[in-house]
Scaffold this motif. Structure first.
Motif, short mmCIF file in Angstrom:
data_model
loop_
_atom_site.label_atom_id
_atom_site.label_comp_id
_atom_site.label_asym_id
_atom_site.label_seq_id
_atom_site.Cartn_x
_atom_site.Cartn_y
_atom_site.Cartn_z
N LEU A 16 0.99 -1.19 -0.04
CA LEU A 16 0.06 0.06 0.05
C LEU A 16 0.92 1.35 -0.03
O LEU A 16 0.51 2.25 -0.63
CB LEU A 16 -0.95 0.05 1.19
CG LEU A 16 -2.00 -0.89 1.26
CD1 LEU A 16 -2.83 -1.26 2.55
CD2 LEU A 16 -2.89 -0.80 0.03
N VAL A 17 1.97 1.24 0.59
CA VAL A 17 2.71 2.46 0.70
C VAL A 17 3.61 2.46 -0.53
O VAL A 17 3.65 3.76 -1.21
CB VAL A 17 4.05 2.11 1.57
CG1 VAL A 17 5.26 3.13 1.32
CG2 VAL A 17 3.41 2.25 3.13
N GLY A 18 3.89 1.64 -1.28
CA GLY A 18 4.57 1.62 -2.72
C GLY A 18 3.33 1.96 -3.63
O GLY A 18 3.61 2.83 -4.73
N LEU A 19 1.95 1.65 -3.51
CA LEU A 19 1.01 2.14 -4.63
C LEU A 19 0.84 3.62 -4.12
O LEU A 19 0.35 4.18 -5.16
CB LEU A 19 -0.24 1.26 -4.17
CG LEU A 19 -1.45 1.43 -5.02
CD1 LEU A 19 -1.16 1.22 -6.53
CD2 LEU A 19 -2.78 0.69 -4.68
N GLY A 20 0.75 3.81 -2.85
CA GLY A 20 0.40 5.33 -2.66
C GLY A 20 1.54 6.31 -3.21
O GLY A 20 1.26 7.53 -3.63
N ALA A 21 2.96 5.70 -2.97
CA ALA A 21 3.80 6.53 -3.84
C ALA A 21 3.93 6.57 -5.49
O ALA A 21 3.93 7.61 -5.75
CB ALA A 21 5.27 5.77 -3.49
N PHE A 22 3.40 5.58 -5.89
CA PHE A 22 3.06 5.68 -7.41
C PHE A 22 1.98 6.56 -7.56
O PHE A 22 1.85 7.29 -8.41
CB PHE A 22 2.79 4.38 -7.88
CG PHE A 22 2.51 4.18 -9.41
CD1 PHE A 22 3.51 4.62 -10.35
CD2 PHE A 22 1.14 3.94 -9.72
CE1 PHE A 22 3.20 4.47 -11.54
CE2 PHE A 22 0.78 4.10 -11.12
CZ PHE A 22 1.81 4.21 -11.89
N TRP A 23 0.90 6.61 -6.77
CA TRP A 23 -0.44 7.37 -7.41
C TRP A 23 0.05 8.96 -6.88
O TRP A 23 -0.14 9.77 -7.54
CB TRP A 23 -1.27 7.07 -6.17
CG TRP A 23 -2.64 8.01 -6.19
CD1 TRP A 23 -3.38 7.80 -7.34
CD2 TRP A 23 -2.94 9.02 -5.57
NE1 TRP A 23 -4.47 8.69 -7.07
CE2 TRP A 23 -4.16 9.29 -5.72
CE3 TRP A 23 -2.74 9.57 -4.31
CZ2 TRP A 23 -5.08 10.29 -5.48
CZ3 TRP A 23 -3.25 10.48 -3.85
CH2 TRP A 23 -4.53 11.02 -4.29
N ARG A 27 -0.12 11.98 -9.67
CA ARG A 27 -0.81 13.20 -9.58
C ARG A 27 0.04 14.41 -9.56
O ARG A 27 -0.30 15.44 -9.71
CB ARG A 27 -1.48 12.91 -7.99
CG ARG A 27 -2.45 12.10 -7.77
CD ARG A 27 -3.76 12.51 -8.22
NE ARG A 27 -4.23 13.70 -7.28
CZ ARG A 27 -5.36 14.39 -7.55
NH1 ARG A 27 -6.06 13.90 -8.58
NH2 ARG A 27 -5.41 15.17 -6.83
N SER A 28 1.38 14.22 -9.10
CA SER A 28 2.12 15.43 -9.28
C SER A 28 2.72 15.90 -10.72
O SER A 28 3.48 16.58 -10.75
CB SER A 28 3.69 15.28 -8.23
OG SER A 28 4.32 14.23 -8.59
N GLY A 29 2.75 14.98 -11.53
CA GLY A 29 2.88 15.20 -13.11
C GLY A 29 4.14 14.64 -13.20
O GLY A 29 4.84 15.43 -14.28
N GLN A 30 4.77 13.87 -12.66
CA GLN A 30 6.34 13.36 -13.06
C GLN A 30 6.38 12.72 -14.36
O GLN A 30 7.35 12.66 -15.08
CB GLN A 30 6.87 12.57 -11.95
CG GLN A 30 7.02 13.43 -10.55
CD GLN A 30 7.89 12.60 -9.75
OE1 GLN A 30 8.65 11.72 -10.02
NE2 GLN A 30 8.06 13.14 -8.41
N TYR A 31 5.20 12.17 -14.82
CA TYR A 31 5.35 11.42 -16.02
C TYR A 31 4.55 12.14 -17.17
O TYR A 31 4.14 11.37 -18.30
CB TYR A 31 4.55 9.97 -15.81
CG TYR A 31 5.15 9.23 -14.92
CD1 TYR A 31 6.37 8.75 -14.93
CD2 TYR A 31 4.37 8.88 -13.53
CE1 TYR A 31 7.09 8.25 -13.55
CE2 TYR A 31 4.88 8.35 -12.49
CZ TYR A 31 6.15 7.72 -12.34
OH TYR A 31 6.56 7.27 -11.56
#
Length: 51
Positions: A16-23, A27-31
């Motif tokens: 869940l921490v990894g999924l939260g970091a990916f989310w 949301r911050s527009g890094q991709y």
């Protein structure tokens, strides 16, 4: 059996921490501009580096 009862919740928490970091990165527009980054590496313009 006791180790399973400890490791199962820990692995779910880490997932869940990894999924939260990916989310968060989504949301911050890094991709947002992958083509721009690919073209920018091929330019011969010299810049001063990060500001």
């Amino acid at each position: 059996m006791n180790i399973f009862l400890m490791l199962a919740p820990m692995s779910i928490f880490l997932a869940l921490v990894g999924l939260g970091a990916f989310w968060w990165t989504m949301r911050s527009g890094q991709y947002e501009d992958p083509q721009g980054d690919a073209a920018r590496i091929l330019t011969t313009d010299q810049d001063d580096g990060p500001l």
